[in-house]
Design an enzyme around this catalytic site. Structure first.
Site, PDB file in Angstrom:
ATOM      1  N   ARG A 117      -9.510  10.541  -0.066  1.00  0.00           N
ATOM      2  CA  ARG A 117      -8.458  10.019  -0.961  1.00  0.00           C
ATOM      3  C   ARG A 117      -8.940  10.112  -2.401  1.00  0.00           C
ATOM      4  NH1 ARG A 117      -5.693   4.992   2.186  1.00  0.00           N
ATOM      5  NH2 ARG A 117      -3.673   5.988   2.093  1.00  0.00           N
ATOM      6  N   GLN A 162      -4.428  14.069  -3.637  1.00  0.00           N
ATOM      7  CA  GLN A 162      -3.315  13.114  -3.479  1.00  0.00           C
ATOM      8  C   GLN A 162      -2.106  13.739  -2.791  1.00  0.00           C
ATOM      9  OE1 GLN A 162      -2.260  11.145  -7.118  1.00  0.00           O
ATOM     10  NE2 GLN A 162      -3.892   9.638  -6.885  1.00  0.00           N
ATOM     11  N   ASP A 197      -2.335  13.642   0.999  1.00  0.00           N
ATOM     12  CA  ASP A 197      -2.651  12.345   1.589  1.00  0.00           C
ATOM     13  C   ASP A 197      -1.518  11.883   2.521  1.00  0.00           C
ATOM     14  OD1 ASP A 197      -3.259   9.736   2.153  1.00  0.00           O
ATOM     15  OD2 ASP A 197      -3.614   9.120   0.081  1.00  0.00           O
ATOM     16  N   SER A 255      -0.899   8.058   3.053  1.00  0.00           N
ATOM     17  CA  SER A 255      -0.048   7.426   2.033  1.00  0.00           C
ATOM     18  C   SER A 255       1.415   7.783   2.228  1.00  0.00           C
ATOM     19  CB  SER A 255      -0.481   7.859   0.620  1.00  0.00           C
ATOM     20  OG  SER A 255      -1.672   7.218   0.269  1.00  0.00           O
ATOM     21  N   TYR A 260     -11.327   0.071  -0.332  1.00  0.00           N
ATOM     22  CA  TYR A 260     -10.652  -0.503   0.838  1.00  0.00           C
ATOM     23  C   TYR A 260     -11.103  -1.943   1.058  1.00  0.00           C
ATOM     24  CZ  TYR A 260      -8.978   4.058   2.373  1.00  0.00           C
ATOM     25  OH  TYR A 260      -8.329   5.248   2.460  1.00  0.00           O
TER      26      TYR A 260
END
Ligand code: NAD
Length: 390
Positions: free
Chosen positions: A119, A124, A127, A130, A224
């Protein structure tokens, strides 16, 4: 080179890995696109739309392909149909798929897991965690609004004022923030809580109130969350109980990478909710944030209806497939050179997503979990043998 779009076999799966609209992107890269019959039907993409876009519908798509695109991992039986050295790009939950990973290694498939795409900013557009979390977060808010037998927004009318619904969201990652934004747009009063330090500002930026439990934040690697200790979990539950009791709708989206979803709300806490209240547990299929929630079912706990999520992104298969297909196109663009599928294993994104290659498990944590600790002389870097891929 040929790319196959797999028909999904997972029970209840409605998504498809490629949409007709993006087939042209693959042909522009130099690929011939084969689609298994009815691969897109459950996402409302009929075979004819793929043909119009330049693809070929073929029962033999898998055995003929150099690269296979899937949403879910191929079963071992389906992987055995592939050509020697073929590659598969799909979700592949490595922690819970050890037998399959061993089979993919032994069959000689080059497997990439979409969950493992790093990530980082450059990746992006690739991803898929997401993109699918965005869909499921939206869906959770809509489900809560649909189950709740009252308005989300404030209504001031000649017949009197109807107060807005109180919504509490637990976990404010990609899915949680989307649930917050959607519930706000529907006019609810939204409060949210997350253990990460950055989350309070993100919650406020969506127009919701960040719940401050006056507990220490829990930041792990890569931004995270970390797992809670038993004591921290208990203190969080005690502090959250009044917010849960006061909510008309509670939406839970908390997760810790590589672990079971944390249990945040006990059945006793749900029992304190008002008549007619609603709980939507997105994490139900990965252990559940709410005690007793059941994936794919609505159960009753106390006065509340408790909805358990089960492959929630698949409940909006059209947009979920389109976003996922765009993630795949971006990843494939990175892995394609002059019309050839040629992943560069020196590239951080390619190496990060690779699980098996050339008869080896190249994702080190998975390799170690399956094969045991590496010997002192073992070379574990993914090989840079692009020639094998051609
Ligand atoms: P996730 O699905 O792993 O978890 C969902 C949320 O649950 C997280 O925000 C997490 O902090 C929260 N959570 C975990 N334990 C909790 C607990 N006990 N109580 C309350 N909340 C708890 O997360 P995600 O949506 O994949 O995103 C996690 C982070 O990664 C976020 O910071 C997000 O902005 C970031 N991210 C970065 C990129 C990128 O840079 N390309 C892309 C996506 C997400």
């Amino acid at each position: 080179m040929k790319i196959a779009v797999a028909r999904e076999n997972r029970q209840g799966e409605s998504r498809v890995a490629m949409v007709p609209e993006l087939v042209g992107k693959l042909t522009d890269l130099g690929y011939e696109v084969l689609v298994e019959p009815e691969a897109g039907t459950r996402a409302e993409y009929a075979d004819a739309l793929y043909v119009e876009a330049g693809a070929v519908i073929s029962e033999r798509a898998l055995p003929e392909a150099d690269v296979v695109l899937g949403v879910n991992a191929l079963s071992s039986d389906r992987a055995r149909q592939l050509r020697d050295g073929a590659a598969v790009l799909s979700f592949l939950p490595v922690n819970s798929s050890h037998d399959l990973v061993e089979d993919l290694r032994d069959i000689g498939v080059t497997a990439f897991a979409m969950e493992l795409v790093p990530r980082i900013s450059r990746a992006q557009s690739m991803d898929a965690l997401s993109s699918q979390a965005l869909v499921s977060g939206y869906r959770c808010a809509i489900v809560a609004a649909g189950l709740l037998r009252r308005f989300f927004p404030l209504n001031m009318t000649a017949a009197g004022t109807v107060q807005p619904a109180q919504v509490v969201v637990l976990g404010a990652g990609v899915a949680g923030l989307q649930a917050i934004a959607t519930a706000k747009r529907l006019g609810a009063v939204v409060q949210a809580y997350d253990v990460r330090a950055a989350a309070a500002e993100e919650i406020r930026s969506m127009g919701a109130k960040a719940i401050d439990l006056e507990l220490e934040t829990l930041e792990g690697t890569g931004g995270y969350a970390r797992e809670m200790t038993e004591d921290r979990a208990q203190r969080q539950m005690d502090a959250l109980a009044p917010y849960v009791a006061n909510a008309d709708a509670l939406i839970t989206t908390a997760a810790v990478p590589g672990r079971q979803a944390p249990m945040l709300v006990t059945a006793a806490m749900v029992e304190q909710m008002k008549p007619g209240s609603v709980v939507v547990d997105l994490a139900a299929e990965s252990g559940g944030n709410v005690e007793g929630s059941v994936p794919g079912q609505i159960i009753r706990i106390g006065h509340a209806q408790v909805w358990g999520g089960d492959n929630v992104a698949s409940q909006m298969p059209g947009p979920a497939s389109k976003l996922y297909a765009q993630n795949l196109v971006s990843l494939l663009t990175l892995m394609t050179s002059e019309g050839e599928f040629a992943p560069d294993f020196e590239d951080e994104v390619v190496a990060g997503a690779a699980v098996t290659h050339a008869g080896r498990i190249v994702h080190e944590p998975t390799r170690e979990a399956i094969e045991g600790p590496a010997g002192p002389d073992e070379h574990l870097d993914p090989p840079n043998d692009q020639e094998d891929e051609k």
